[in-house]
Design a protein around this motif. Structure first.
Motif, PDB file in Angstrom:
ATOM      1  N   ASP A   1       0.812  -1.212   0.000  1.00  0.00           N
ATOM      2  CA  ASP A   1       0.000   0.000   0.000  1.00  0.00           C
ATOM      3  C   ASP A   1       0.845   1.261   0.000  1.00  0.00           C
ATOM      4  OD1 ASP A   1      -2.640   0.931  -0.161  1.00  0.00           O
ATOM      5  OD2 ASP A   1      -2.715   1.396   1.973  1.00  0.00           O
ATOM      6  N   ALA A   2       2.128   1.120   0.303  1.00  0.00           N
ATOM      7  CA  ALA A   2       3.003   2.292   0.288  1.00  0.00           C
ATOM      8  C   ALA A   2       3.090   2.897  -1.108  1.00  0.00           C
ATOM      9  CB  ALA A   2       4.399   1.901   0.796  1.00  0.00           C
ATOM     10  N   HIS A   3       3.161   2.045  -2.136  1.00  0.00           N
ATOM     11  CA  HIS A   3       3.326   2.548  -3.507  1.00  0.00           C
ATOM     12  C   HIS A   3       2.501   1.779  -4.534  1.00  0.00           C
ATOM     13  CE1 HIS A   3       6.613   4.963  -1.994  1.00  0.00           C
ATOM     14  NE2 HIS A   3       7.283   3.890  -1.613  1.00  0.00           N
ATOM     15  N   PHE A   4       2.581   0.452  -4.505  1.00  0.00           N
ATOM     16  CA  PHE A   4       2.070  -0.350  -5.611  1.00  0.00           C
ATOM     17  C   PHE A   4       0.547  -0.324  -5.710  1.00  0.00           C
ATOM     18  CE2 PHE A   4       6.264  -1.473  -6.355  1.00  0.00           C
ATOM     19  CZ  PHE A   4       6.402  -2.394  -7.377  1.00  0.00           C
ATOM     20  N   LEU A   5      -0.169  -0.430  -4.614  1.00  0.00           N
ATOM     21  CA  LEU A   5      -1.634  -0.437  -4.716  1.00  0.00           C
ATOM     22  C   LEU A   5      -2.158   0.863  -5.320  1.00  0.00           C
ATOM     23  CD1 LEU A   5      -2.939  -2.258  -1.498  1.00  0.00           C
ATOM     24  CD2 LEU A   5      -2.071  -3.219  -3.635  1.00  0.00           C
ATOM     25  N   PRO A   6      -1.767   2.032  -4.799  1.00  0.00           N
ATOM     26  CA  PRO A   6      -2.266   3.262  -5.442  1.00  0.00           C
ATOM     27  C   PRO A   6      -1.785   3.430  -6.872  1.00  0.00           C
ATOM     28  CG  PRO A   6      -0.688   3.768  -3.672  1.00  0.00           C
ATOM     29  CD  PRO A   6      -1.020   2.322  -3.552  1.00  0.00           C
ATOM     30  N   PHE A   7      -0.563   2.984  -7.169  1.00  0.00           N
ATOM     31  CA  PHE A   7      -0.024   3.109  -8.530  1.00  0.00           C
ATOM     32  C   PHE A   7      -0.882   2.331  -9.523  1.00  0.00           C
ATOM     33  CE2 PHE A   7       2.666   1.475 -11.965  1.00  0.00           C
ATOM     34  CZ  PHE A   7       3.311   2.619 -12.419  1.00  0.00           C
ATOM     35  N   PHE A   8      -1.194   1.083  -9.221  1.00  0.00           N
ATOM     36  CA  PHE A   8      -1.947   0.255 -10.166  1.00  0.00           C
ATOM     37  C   PHE A   8      -3.437   0.584 -10.157  1.00  0.00           C
ATOM     38  CE2 PHE A   8       1.993  -2.124  -9.907  1.00  0.00           C
ATOM     39  CZ  PHE A   8       2.207  -2.436 -11.235  1.00  0.00           C
ATOM     40  N   ALA A   9      -3.983   0.968  -9.016  1.00  0.00           N
ATOM     41  CA  ALA A   9      -5.394   1.365  -8.978  1.00  0.00           C
ATOM     42  C   ALA A   9      -5.621   2.610  -9.831  1.00  0.00           C
ATOM     43  CB  ALA A   9      -5.821   1.612  -7.533  1.00  0.00           C
ATOM     44  N   ALA A  10      -4.673   3.530  -9.792  1.00  0.00           N
ATOM     45  CA  ALA A  10      -4.799   4.753 -10.592  1.00  0.00           C
ATOM     46  C   ALA A  10      -4.755   4.463 -12.076  1.00  0.00           C
ATOM     47  CB  ALA A  10      -3.690   5.735 -10.213  1.00  0.00           C
TER      48      ALA A  10
ATOM     49  N   GLN B   1      13.625   3.285  -2.918  1.00  0.00           N
ATOM     50  CA  GLN B   1      13.530   4.498  -3.721  1.00  0.00           C
ATOM     51  C   GLN B   1      13.384   4.175  -5.199  1.00  0.00           C
ATOM     52  OE1 GLN B   1      16.126   7.504  -0.864  1.00  0.00           O
ATOM     53  NE2 GLN B   1      16.781   7.178  -2.949  1.00  0.00           N
ATOM     54  N   GLN B   2      13.739   2.957  -5.576  1.00  0.00           N
ATOM     55  CA  GLN B   2      13.647   2.526  -6.972  1.00  0.00           C
ATOM     56  C   GLN B   2      12.274   1.945  -7.319  1.00  0.00           C
ATOM     57  OE1 GLN B   2      16.173   2.956  -9.049  1.00  0.00           O
ATOM     58  NE2 GLN B   2      17.869   3.368  -7.666  1.00  0.00           N
ATOM     59  N   TRP B   3      11.300   2.063  -6.428  1.00  0.00           N
ATOM     60  CA  TRP B   3      10.058   1.302  -6.596  1.00  0.00           C
ATOM     61  C   TRP B   3       9.365   1.588  -7.936  1.00  0.00           C
ATOM     62  CZ3 TRP B   3       5.248   3.160  -7.614  1.00  0.00           C
ATOM     63  CH2 TRP B   3       5.014   4.516  -7.383  1.00  0.00           C
ATOM     64  N   GLU B   4       9.362   2.847  -8.373  1.00  0.00           N
ATOM     65  CA  GLU B   4       8.634   3.165  -9.610  1.00  0.00           C
ATOM     66  C   GLU B   4       9.331   2.571 -10.833  1.00  0.00           C
ATOM     67  OE1 GLU B   4       6.013   6.831 -11.417  1.00  0.00           O
ATOM     68  OE2 GLU B   4       7.460   7.214  -9.811  1.00  0.00           O
ATOM     69  N   ARG B   5      10.656   2.463 -10.788  1.00  0.00           N
ATOM     70  CA  ARG B   5      11.379   1.813 -11.881  1.00  0.00           C
ATOM     71  C   ARG B   5      11.071   0.321 -11.923  1.00  0.00           C
ATOM     72  NH1 ARG B   5      17.554   3.175 -11.577  1.00  0.00           N
ATOM     73  NH2 ARG B   5      17.475   2.120 -13.598  1.00  0.00           N
ATOM     74  N   CYS B   6      10.631  -0.235 -10.804  1.00  0.00           N
ATOM     75  CA  CYS B   6      10.237  -1.645 -10.761  1.00  0.00           C
ATOM     76  C   CYS B   6       8.768  -1.818 -11.147  1.00  0.00           C
ATOM     77  CB  CYS B   6      10.485  -2.219  -9.365  1.00  0.00           C
ATOM     78  SG  CYS B   6      12.214  -2.102  -8.833  1.00  0.00           S
ATOM     79  N   ALA B   7       7.927  -0.864 -10.758  1.00  0.00           N
ATOM     80  CA  ALA B   7       6.499  -0.956 -11.075  1.00  0.00           C
ATOM     81  C   ALA B   7       6.228  -0.720 -12.561  1.00  0.00           C
ATOM     82  CB  ALA B   7       5.713   0.047 -10.232  1.00  0.00           C
ATOM     83  N   ALA B   8       7.002   0.146 -13.188  1.00  0.00           N
ATOM     84  CA  ALA B   8       6.738   0.507 -14.586  1.00  0.00           C
ATOM     85  C   ALA B   8       6.808  -0.691 -15.532  1.00  0.00           C
ATOM     86  CB  ALA B   8       7.696   1.611 -15.026  1.00  0.00           C
ATOM     87  N   PRO B   9       7.848  -1.551 -15.473  1.00  0.00           N
ATOM     88  CA  PRO B   9       7.847  -2.707 -16.387  1.00  0.00           C
ATOM     89  C   PRO B   9       6.752  -3.714 -16.063  1.00  0.00           C
ATOM     90  CG  PRO B   9       9.741  -2.793 -14.913  1.00  0.00           C
ATOM     91  CD  PRO B   9       9.116  -1.441 -14.740  1.00  0.00           C
ATOM     92  N   VAL B  10       6.317  -3.781 -14.798  1.00  0.00           N
ATOM     93  CA  VAL B  10       5.197  -4.654 -14.458  1.00  0.00           C
ATOM     94  C   VAL B  10       3.933  -4.147 -15.133  1.00  0.00           C
ATOM     95  CG1 VAL B  10       3.745  -5.534 -12.587  1.00  0.00           C
ATOM     96  CG2 VAL B  10       6.230  -5.361 -12.269  1.00  0.00           C
TER      97      VAL B  10
END
Length: 282
Positions: free
Chosen positions: A36-45, A248-257
């Motif tokens: 919920d720190a990053h991935f849930l809001p990122f993908f829900a959006a 701190q690299q989380w968005e670089r990991c979420a983007a290819p997913v």
């Protein structure tokens, strides 16, 4: 196997969507809040219905008093219990220990696809534990102290060195300490003994494996073994550490997913009575 109350976090998609739901499975020593720190809001959006569960004995789920007796089989049952409550098969996304649990769901074809992030290698954690012991002999002690809520400067330094990317700031580490909790001793032992497991044949499902270039727990050469097992796509993220989902690299990991999810083949939707079947883009 006894069923227990399993807590989940949900994030509704920002816009109506025909995507399968995403089910996020956390790793050891943390709970669903790590997603919920990053991935849930990122993908829900971006139009995905998101669910993340607290495994038994973690977060707000039942089982805390019996935590050390909970096995990987118990955690697997927790995941299936949540899947049963969804309207359709999800795409499972697991991190570390959670990636192994996602693999078990995929082995049973109870998910449409899977994303395995910093996954446990097929032979288990023993090789990694021995490697870490020789490279960072005080690390296992630091993990034990961390799970009890003790974070001194030396322990935090080791955690950063092993779990995080080199440029991780103090604020990220401080936020991580609030996510940490004890882990089941039985589950830890189960993970170390996976080399005794006779894994079933992998079904032909879409699988993405994501590793971190700076992952000191499961380095890229271990991550590659998981990708080979599933004949899946492999992404190694430059500079990312093991804790890639809160790093701190989380968005670089979420983007290819996200890019991979958007490329999945369209899924047929239920036929409405008296109407032609439609296929909508995933």
């Amino acid at each position: 196997m006894a069923r227990r109350r399993i807590n989940t976090l949900q994030r509704a998609p920002a816009t109506p969507s025909l995507h399968p739901p995403l089910l996020f499975i956390h790793g050891g020593y943390v709970d669903a809040r790590c997603w919920d720190a990053h991935f849930l809001p990122f993908f829900a959006a971006r139009g995905y219905e998101c669910h993340a569960l607290d495994l038994g004995g973690h977060g707000q789920s039942e089982g805390e008093s019996d935590l050390d007796s909970l096995s990987l089989d118990d955690y697997h049952a927790d995941v299936l219990q949540v899947i049963e409550q969804l309207d359709r098969k999800p795409i499972v996304i697991g991190h570390s220990m959670g990636a192994f649990l996602a693999e078990r769901v995929l082995e049973e074809s109870r998910a449409e696809a899977g994303v395995l992030m910093s996954p446990v290698p097929p032979g288990g954690t023993l090789e990694s534990a021995i490697r870490l012991f020789f490279q960072h002999p005080q690390f296992l002690g630091a993990v034990f102290q961390m799970s009890k809520g003790v974070f001194d400067s030396q322990a935090l330094g080791l955690i950063k060195q092993v779990y995080f990317s080199p440029d991780t700031g103090d604020q990220v580490l401080a936020e991580f300490t609030h996510l940490v909790q004890p882990e089941s001793l039985r589950a830890i032992c189960d993970l170390s003994l996976l080399f005794w497991r006779w894994p079933p044949r992998t079904p032909a499902l879409p699988v993405l494996v994501v590793g971190g270039e700076a992952d000191a727990v499961f380095p890229p050469y271990m991550t590659e073994r998981v990708a080979r097992r599933w004949h899946g796509e492999l992404r190694i993220i430059p500079g990312a550490g093991h804790a890639m989902i809160v790093d701190q690299q989380w968005e670089r990991c979420a983007a290819p997913v996200l890019a991979w999810l958007q490329q999945l083949a369209p899924q047929p939707q239920p036929r409405a009575r008296g109407a032609a079947a439609l296929t909508c883009p995933a």
